[in-house]
Design a protein around this motif. Sequence first.
Motif: not given
Length: 343
Positions: A183-199, A263-271
């Motif tokens: 069925g519907l597949k939605i990927g999420i990524h709640a992170g980011s790089s941490t260098g230079a305060g990017m967290i 990831i390629e097989k996800c229908d949507f990606f929220v990040t």
Amino acid sequence: MKKILVFSLPGLGNTLLLTPVLEKLRKHFRDAKITVLVMYKGSKQILDGNPNVDELIFFEFLKQGRLKSLKFLLQLRKRKFDISILPHPSNKMHYNIVSFLAGAKLRLGYDYPYLKLKSLSFLQNKRKNLGANHEIQENFGLIELIGVKLTDEEVKNTRLFLKIDDENRKFADSFYKKLNIKGLKIGIHAGSSTGAGMINKRWPKERFADLANFLIDQYKANILIFGGPDESELKNYIYGLIKNKRKAFLVDIDPIKETVAVIEKCDFFVTNDSGFMHMAVAMNVKTIAISGAVDYKKTYPWNKNSGIIYHDISCYPCYRFGEDLECKRKEKDYACLKYISIY
């Protein structure tokens, strides 16, 4: 034969955004040897198998220290490169020193409107003023300095390049089959790089959990929680807040290209604005990115199927390339992210 050295010293997201430049360099300098230097494992994995790269050098400057790094660069200098390219973003002293010590006759770089002396950007002997365009467009402008001209149509039709093979896709098939995800597949990524305060450019992790619960309740979506090797705690925190655990899945995969195949097989990606965002875009997955502090116009998802969400308050965007990301408001509350709601 021309010898061209391209630096990709930031993280994997910037490396992915550099792939269109490598394609145009190959098309223009067909007989040149194109060498790319990276310092992160993720960047190396992104460029493995790229047909526009003749040689990929991986050297971990941060781990090797100053003396070993100097020795490495002096050895690189002996190869007498004709041209070196220091793409955006590169407004840091050590990036410019690395390029200078590598010793190419013609060194392309940027004049940033700030930190001009501190970043030592003057060490590059042919420079372009940084504009207000997307990073891909800025880097296309940089290689115009060596005669690589692009039409508006060529720029418009540019795609990120990330090679995955049949084995990677077989792994993804097995991954979904083993977990019985249908069925519907939605990927999420709640992170980011941490260098230079990017967290600090991350949307609050509780919001990702709220969004996951909403998508499960309203659309019966399967939520796949992605993250890098150092983001396990973050992924588990979000998973713990999801009410219907049967519809939530932790994606714990180390090799980047296997992750990309999933990831390629996800229908949507929220990040957040991150390397995972650009990986989803490279696979032409419909992507929604959440941006705060950093100017979305520089790094928004580069395809027609995707979009960006940001809170346009008076101080947005406040981040300047070369500095550490820190909220400029008196309250230090990162309102540009804090006030983005799921409703």
